[in-house]
Motif scaffolding. Sequence first.
Motif, PDB file in Angstrom:
ATOM      1  N   VAL A 203     -32.866 130.428  11.356  1.00  0.00           N
ATOM      2  CA  VAL A 203     -33.009 131.303  10.258  1.00  0.00           C
ATOM      3  C   VAL A 203     -32.531 130.457   8.924  1.00  0.00           C
ATOM      4  O   VAL A 203     -31.634 129.721   8.958  1.00  0.00           O
ATOM      5  CB  VAL A 203     -31.973 132.656  10.444  1.00  0.00           C
ATOM      6  CG1 VAL A 203     -32.212 133.570   9.051  1.00  0.00           C
ATOM      7  CG2 VAL A 203     -32.396 133.408  11.541  1.00  0.00           C
ATOM      8  N   ILE A 204     -33.317 130.550   7.884  1.00  0.00           N
ATOM      9  CA  ILE A 204     -32.959 129.897   6.828  1.00  0.00           C
ATOM     10  C   ILE A 204     -32.700 130.747   5.612  1.00  0.00           C
ATOM     11  O   ILE A 204     -33.437 132.037   5.690  1.00  0.00           O
ATOM     12  CB  ILE A 204     -33.961 128.662   6.384  1.00  0.00           C
ATOM     13  CG1 ILE A 204     -35.500 129.207   6.249  1.00  0.00           C
ATOM     14  CG2 ILE A 204     -33.753 127.567   7.153  1.00  0.00           C
ATOM     15  CD1 ILE A 204     -36.234 128.121   5.556  1.00  0.00           C
ATOM     16  N   GLU A 205     -32.029 130.693   4.711  1.00  0.00           N
ATOM     17  CA  GLU A 205     -31.597 131.593   3.451  1.00  0.00           C
ATOM     18  C   GLU A 205     -31.266 130.714   2.335  1.00  0.00           C
ATOM     19  O   GLU A 205     -30.598 129.792   2.259  1.00  0.00           O
ATOM     20  CB  GLU A 205     -30.258 132.468   3.795  1.00  0.00           C
ATOM     21  CG  GLU A 205     -30.015 133.496   2.828  1.00  0.00           C
ATOM     22  CD  GLU A 205     -29.035 134.462   3.369  1.00  0.00           C
ATOM     23  OE1 GLU A 205     -28.038 134.289   2.609  1.00  0.00           O
ATOM     24  OE2 GLU A 205     -29.170 135.223   4.500  1.00  0.00           O
ATOM     25  N   ASN A 209     -29.849 126.185   6.077  1.00  0.00           N
ATOM     26  CA  ASN A 209     -29.668 126.756   7.427  1.00  0.00           C
ATOM     27  C   ASN A 209     -28.451 127.887   7.378  1.00  0.00           C
ATOM     28  O   ASN A 209     -27.409 127.942   6.796  1.00  0.00           O
ATOM     29  CB  ASN A 209     -29.022 125.827   8.487  1.00  0.00           C
ATOM     30  CG  ASN A 209     -30.359 124.738   8.921  1.00  0.00           C
ATOM     31  OD1 ASN A 209     -30.282 123.800   8.215  1.00  0.00           O
ATOM     32  ND2 ASN A 209     -30.887 124.936   9.737  1.00  0.00           N
ATOM     33  N   ARG A 210     -29.229 129.126   7.993  1.00  0.00           N
ATOM     34  CA  ARG A 210     -28.003 130.244   7.997  1.00  0.00           C
ATOM     35  C   ARG A 210     -27.672 130.488   9.241  1.00  0.00           C
ATOM     36  O   ARG A 210     -26.473 130.853   9.678  1.00  0.00           O
ATOM     37  CB  ARG A 210     -28.656 131.422   7.273  1.00  0.00           C
ATOM     38  CG  ARG A 210     -27.967 132.747   7.333  1.00  0.00           C
ATOM     39  CD  ARG A 210     -26.836 132.781   6.464  1.00  0.00           C
ATOM     40  NE  ARG A 210     -26.182 133.902   6.564  1.00  0.00           N
ATOM     41  CZ  ARG A 210     -24.963 134.084   5.924  1.00  0.00           C
ATOM     42  NH1 ARG A 210     -24.276 133.182   5.394  1.00  0.00           N
ATOM     43  NH2 ARG A 210     -24.548 135.373   5.965  1.00  0.00           N
ATOM     44  N   ASP A 211     -28.668 130.520  10.516  1.00  0.00           N
ATOM     45  CA  ASP A 211     -28.301 130.717  11.665  1.00  0.00           C
ATOM     46  C   ASP A 211     -29.183 130.205  12.776  1.00  0.00           C
ATOM     47  O   ASP A 211     -30.221 129.690  12.267  1.00  0.00           O
ATOM     48  CB  ASP A 211     -28.320 132.356  11.960  1.00  0.00           C
ATOM     49  CG  ASP A 211     -27.223 132.745  13.107  1.00  0.00           C
ATOM     50  OD1 ASP A 211     -26.786 131.808  13.757  1.00  0.00           O
ATOM     51  OD2 ASP A 211     -27.146 133.992  13.488  1.00  0.00           O
ATOM     52  N   GLU A 212     -28.758 130.042  14.292  1.00  0.00           N
ATOM     53  CA  GLU A 212     -29.623 129.573  14.963  1.00  0.00           C
ATOM     54  C   GLU A 212     -29.300 130.270  16.312  1.00  0.00           C
ATOM     55  O   GLU A 212     -27.992 130.565  16.450  1.00  0.00           O
ATOM     56  CB  GLU A 212     -29.353 128.039  15.329  1.00  0.00           C
ATOM     57  CG  GLU A 212     -30.112 127.308  16.468  1.00  0.00           C
ATOM     58  CD  GLU A 212     -29.615 125.706  16.583  1.00  0.00           C
ATOM     59  OE1 GLU A 212     -29.963 125.396  17.881  1.00  0.00           O
ATOM     60  OE2 GLU A 212     -28.975 125.356  15.893  1.00  0.00           O
ATOM     61  N   MET A 213     -30.487 130.726  17.119  1.00  0.00           N
ATOM     62  CA  MET A 213     -30.148 131.490  18.259  1.00  0.00           C
ATOM     63  C   MET A 213     -31.008 130.926  19.231  1.00  0.00           C
ATOM     64  O   MET A 213     -32.291 130.651  19.043  1.00  0.00           O
ATOM     65  CB  MET A 213     -30.702 132.942  17.932  1.00  0.00           C
ATOM     66  CG  MET A 213     -29.361 133.669  17.046  1.00  0.00           C
ATOM     67  SD  MET A 213     -30.230 135.311  16.241  1.00  0.00           S
ATOM     68  CE  MET A 213     -30.648 134.609  14.812  1.00  0.00           C
TER      69      MET A 213
END
Length: 231
Positions: A203-205, A209-213
């Motif tokens: 997830v980019i915001e 980079n904002r999150d990784e799952m």
Amino acid sequence: MLKIEGLDVSYGAAQVLRGVSLTAQAGQITCLMGRNGAGKTTLMKAIMGLLPPGAGSIALEGTLLSDLPPHEVPKQGVGYIPQGRRLFGELTVAQNIEIGLMTRGGDAALREELLEIFPRLRERLGQRADTLSGGEQQMLATARALALRPKLLLLDEPTEGLQPSMIEVIRQVVLTMRDRGVAVLLVEQRVDAVLDMADRVFVIEMGANRDEMDRATLRADPGRLRAHLGV
């Protein structure tokens, strides 16, 4: 296989990507998500060499794509299905496929394989690309990318505006490429589709980079992804 490290990309004085890092492995579907304007399409264009990085690197199997001119990137085995398809509208279906085949020396056997995947295109070979329906154009854009026998397949919102039956066709192609060992990087806005297919989500915001799952996290806590996207 694909490794992006510390990528900065700007449009003139406007910086869009800020230190983005991402990996996509062979035989996996990696999804890139974020709200509108987060920089997802910019990242795809940067991988293809259409936007030069201000900092950072993009490598595929150790080859620095970020050092190559745009016309050399597909020759490394990077197939790109851009948002809006970007077909050669005045050329026929057959000619659009042939352009893809020429890039990495594809032959008649590969052409036949593509027409077996998309039998509707066989019926349209002599038709101009800009006269096809939206779903048929998406099929053609996908076939052109697969004509490269890609190691890495980039898809930028491939199901946008398509009817459910056509979405399923594209979905099955993506799953087939994954099963053949292709690294798939998919930009997709539909959370349900991502939960069904993704091995990993980045997830980019606001261009960072904002999150990784991973798959297990997505299954256990789908609300975490929805929270980032505001849905």
